[in-house]
Design a protein around this motif. Sequence first.
Motif, short mmCIF file in Angstrom:
data_model
loop_
_atom_site.label_atom_id
_atom_site.label_comp_id
_atom_site.label_asym_id
_atom_site.label_seq_id
_atom_site.Cartn_x
_atom_site.Cartn_y
_atom_site.Cartn_z
N ILE A 163 0.84 -1.20 0.00
CA ILE A 163 0.00 0.00 0.00
C ILE A 163 0.88 1.25 0.00
O ILE A 163 0.62 2.22 -0.73
CB ILE A 163 -0.95 -0.01 1.22
CG1 ILE A 163 -1.93 -1.19 1.10
CG2 ILE A 163 -1.71 1.30 1.34
CD1 ILE A 163 -2.78 -1.45 2.34
N VAL A 164 1.95 1.23 0.80
CA VAL A 164 2.87 2.37 0.86
C VAL A 164 3.53 2.59 -0.50
O VAL A 164 3.68 3.73 -0.96
CB VAL A 164 3.93 2.15 1.97
CG1 VAL A 164 5.07 3.14 1.84
CG2 VAL A 164 3.27 2.29 3.35
N GLN A 212 -5.04 8.18 -3.75
CA GLN A 212 -5.36 7.07 -4.67
C GLN A 212 -5.13 5.71 -3.97
O GLN A 212 -5.90 4.78 -4.16
CB GLN A 212 -4.51 7.17 -5.93
CG GLN A 212 -5.03 8.22 -6.90
CD GLN A 212 -4.11 8.37 -8.10
OE1 GLN A 212 -3.05 8.96 -8.02
NE2 GLN A 212 -4.54 7.84 -9.22
N ALA A 213 -4.06 5.63 -3.17
CA ALA A 213 -3.79 4.39 -2.44
C ALA A 213 -4.93 4.12 -1.44
O ALA A 213 -5.37 2.98 -1.27
CB ALA A 213 -2.46 4.49 -1.70
N ARG A 223 -4.54 8.91 6.42
CA ARG A 223 -3.70 9.20 7.59
C ARG A 223 -2.95 7.94 8.04
O ARG A 223 -1.80 8.00 8.44
CB ARG A 223 -4.58 9.72 8.73
CG ARG A 223 -3.77 10.21 9.92
CD ARG A 223 -4.68 10.66 11.04
NE ARG A 223 -5.29 11.95 10.74
CZ ARG A 223 -6.25 12.49 11.48
NH1 ARG A 223 -6.73 11.85 12.52
NH2 ARG A 223 -6.75 13.67 11.18
N ARG A 224 -3.63 6.79 7.94
CA ARG A 224 -3.00 5.54 8.35
C ARG A 224 -1.83 5.19 7.41
O ARG A 224 -0.77 4.76 7.85
CB ARG A 224 -4.04 4.42 8.35
CG ARG A 224 -3.51 3.10 8.89
CD ARG A 224 -4.57 2.02 8.82
NE ARG A 224 -5.68 2.30 9.72
CZ ARG A 224 -6.91 1.84 9.53
NH1 ARG A 224 -7.20 1.11 8.48
NH2 ARG A 224 -7.86 2.14 10.40
N ILE A 225 -2.05 5.40 6.12
CA ILE A 225 -0.99 5.11 5.13
C ILE A 225 0.22 6.01 5.39
O ILE A 225 1.37 5.57 5.35
CB ILE A 225 -1.53 5.30 3.69
CG1 ILE A 225 -2.64 4.27 3.42
CG2 ILE A 225 -0.41 5.14 2.66
CD1 ILE A 225 -3.40 4.50 2.12
N GLN A 226 -0.05 7.28 5.68
CA GLN A 226 1.06 8.21 5.96
C GLN A 226 1.80 7.78 7.23
O GLN A 226 3.02 7.92 7.31
CB GLN A 226 0.51 9.64 6.10
CG GLN A 226 0.14 10.24 4.75
CD GLN A 226 -0.85 11.39 4.89
OE1 GLN A 226 -1.33 11.71 5.98
NE2 GLN A 226 -1.15 12.03 3.77
#
Length: 449
Positions: free
Chosen positions: A19-20, A30-31, A40-43
């Motif tokens: 995902i990252v 987009q992810a 926020r979780r991806i960041q």
Amino acid sequence: QKDPETTKKEQLSVKKLRIVLFALCSSTEQAAEHFRNPPRRIQRWLRKFQAFQDDHPELSEGKYLSFEAEEKLAEWVLTQREQQLPVNEETLFQKATKIGRSLEGGFKISYEWAVRFMLRHHLSTHTRRGVSHPLPKEIQGNAGAFIEFVQRQIHTQDLPLSMIAAVDEISLFLDAEILGSDDRKENALQTVGNGEPWCELVLTLLADGKVLPALVISKGPPPPPAAAVPASVLLESKENGCDDDEIMELWAARIWKKHMECQRGASKGMLVLDCHRTHLSEEVLAVLSAAGTLPAVIPAGCSSRIQPLDVCVKRAVKNFLHKKWKERAKELADSGCDSSALLQLLLGWLGEALEILGNSPELIRRSFQVASVLPDASGSPRSNGDAQEELINAMEERLKLGKPRESSPEFPENDEDPDPEILHRLFEGESEAESFYGFEEADLELMEI
């Protein structure tokens, strides 16, 4: 150094790394949509990975590819992006595998390596300080030679700021299948693609802060009535579209020649443009030559650092058009809006963006300095990075581009990892290997200055 067990616990799972990687290649938003996880979780995962790498530099050595091979791959990423061609998990792994084949001992691909590679070479699309990061060594030298040449010409020819221009295209791709399906209509308009663009926008900035009219070349539909086309836009509607030479010929005849005629006192000019899509045909060179305009062709892979349009304007215009499209997409698709009506809307949005750009001459002027095009642009990489970040923030504020959506409860967390064995079969299995040989070596060749 921590023992492997501890290290393993602190690393992100394969699913999270995947995902990252998607977020680094495209965008966090987009992810988030694709994997149904809040931005926020991806960041947070990205920060966690970065912190882990910072604490364990010994794990970042060229475990998978040699430094030289990684530099070649980084060049490829930069040249793909300049041409608005896809850089994603599939294309990145294919290219990496192809480059890795030539190495002794083979090449082991992994998401961990890919994320580390994207971060190590500053290839994230999120960066707002791109000009502060060094390019791969070989093209860094080309960039330096280009800047020296351009600054020297501007100085020795005493070129006025009103005669120093940067020109570049933005291709827009419209996916009719997505428009007609139940998928997210917001994704039907894209600025990355392999096929024929729906339309091409040619943007021109001047070093004195002015914005010339945009040239829009649309393919197919009958053009909207002239009254519906903003004054800041020149529309060319071609049934079969245009090739790169024709686009530049139209631009030279309809935009640049007209600008030159208004600059009666100036006899010489300079045009900064990239080397990919703007093949300088005899006709274009003739127009530029007659106008005393020197084409300054940016070496392949260097645009993100030395093309004034890339400092903040192109990013802002693309994001503005995406935002406008997303606000209207579902309603447009549901009402069966035809291509001609869509084009009319696009021209209106572009007119809005150009009006705001036209009222921001200081941001445009600063873009030329941050890209090191002007002789007085002697800022350090760090100060240029600071300036670029400020410019992007200021431009986004003026275009009212809000921050990306934050955490959203409809995206549940799912930590199931894909089978690493699938990766192994995909990128190292003999059955798949032959298909990777179809890529041309030419896409890594660098244009000579």
